[in-house]
Design an enzyme around this catalytic site. Sequence first.
Site, short mmCIF file in Angstrom:
data_model
loop_
_atom_site.label_atom_id
_atom_site.label_comp_id
_atom_site.label_asym_id
_atom_site.label_seq_id
_atom_site.Cartn_x
_atom_site.Cartn_y
_atom_site.Cartn_z
N GLY A 1 -2.14 7.56 14.07
CA GLY A 1 -2.40 7.49 15.50
C GLY A 1 -2.31 8.87 16.16
O GLY A 1 -3.13 9.21 17.01
N ALA B 1 3.02 5.96 8.33
CA ALA B 1 1.61 6.28 8.04
C ALA B 1 0.74 5.84 9.21
O ALA B 1 -0.20 6.55 9.61
CB ALA B 1 1.16 5.60 6.75
N ASP B 2 1.03 4.69 9.79
CA ASP B 2 0.31 4.23 10.97
C ASP B 2 0.54 5.15 12.16
O ASP B 2 -0.40 5.56 12.85
CB ASP B 2 0.77 2.82 11.34
CG ASP B 2 0.03 1.73 10.58
OD1 ASP B 2 -1.14 1.95 10.21
OD2 ASP B 2 0.62 0.66 10.36
N VAL B 3 1.81 5.46 12.43
CA VAL B 3 2.13 6.29 13.59
C VAL B 3 1.51 7.68 13.46
O VAL B 3 0.91 8.21 14.41
CB VAL B 3 3.66 6.38 13.78
CG1 VAL B 3 4.01 7.42 14.84
CG2 VAL B 3 4.23 5.01 14.19
N ASP C 1 0.11 0.03 6.03
CA ASP C 1 1.07 1.13 6.00
C ASP C 1 1.95 1.08 4.75
O ASP C 1 2.14 2.11 4.09
CB ASP C 1 1.95 1.09 7.26
CG ASP C 1 3.02 2.15 7.25
OD1 ASP C 1 2.78 3.23 7.80
OD2 ASP C 1 4.11 1.91 6.67
#
Length: 412
Positions: free
Chosen positions: A183, A178-180, A146
């Site tokens: 997802g 960026a991860d969230v 991220d």
Amino acid sequence: MGALKGYRVLDLSRVLAGPWCGQILADLGAEVIKIERPSVGDDTRAWGPPFMKKEDGSDSSEASYYQSTNRNKLSVAVNIATEEGQEIVRALATECDVLIENYKAGSLEKYGLDYKSLSEINPQLVYCSITGFGHTGPRAEEPGYDFIIQGMGGLMSITGEKDGVPGAGPQKVGVAVADVMTGLYSTIAIQAALISRQSTGRGQHCDMALLDVQVAALGNQSQNYLSTSESPGRQGNAHVNIVPYQVFTANDMDFIIACGNDSQFVALCNAIGKPELPSDPKFTKNADRVRNREAIVQILANHFLTDTADNWVSRIHAVKVPVGVINDIGRALNEPQVLARNMLINLPHKQNPGFQMVGSPIKLSHTPVQHLSPAPRLGEHTNRVLKAALGMNEARLAELTAQGVIEQFVDG
């Protein structure tokens, strides 16, 4: 009955983007089977302190990070580096609608757990790969994190104080956005593929990349560049396209004004005792205020130093211009509106009956989200799942356990 009741998901992902997607699907009613490495499990199990507190107030071995992304799942501990473990995952894949994985591109081919291999034995499988850079392109085989993606994807270049201001410089966001966001986008992709499957009878490969998502999520900022060929710079807490839309300082603390249109600007100026400002041609329209940003912001900044934040917020709120204080996370979680929307939930854990966490923001009228169980302990459901889904008997489970292929959590 959750909206996704009846769907089964095999979650081979770790850390955040994949588990975040899996948790959303689980909240919506899907049965999510989390595959973890025996003895180790998801990397985030060890990402502490802080750790969840036991009933007696001491630390458990369950990291808060892990708890935040794995609610409502079943944990099955399988060593996929063994042939027997690979066969278990393949067998489970034939019984599942969705598979989520975030291994480096190409890593699962050697195990026969890649999309091509599994789609041959289960053509209806929706297979979601989440990587840093996707499965194509010159960086496809590189790991992606991220922090790196926030930098590469342009987000850090527009986050932080503008040049020339104390503390200036690029900043990452305080949450791994960026991860969230990946997802979230992955959840959308999976649901779209499931709907498509209803008419085609086939699953498909969802190739999701953190860098793709970060670039897509630049929104108006990237379009500003495409319109001007000039990269937007950092504006601190100001908005690049709207003025006044930023943090101001009162004589005691900071507060936020988000004035979104010209009528709100008129209302704002009347409320704070500066009714003459909208009549100034430099400030009448938003485009004028953007061009004369420094002048109008300086006038407002000097004026707001004459009273307290609470008084300004009260006066501005009364005329329906968006305004608010800046909460820390503790105050944010205890906002009356947050509590009224049931965003804090009690989800008893065997080690902590009073365990709390933030709930799902999804509100559905006929198939509401259900918060059924906290994040599972490593291998908590290994035997249960393998019995129910694959019909394994006790002798076979004991044999695989003795060989180190699987692991079943034993309380105490």
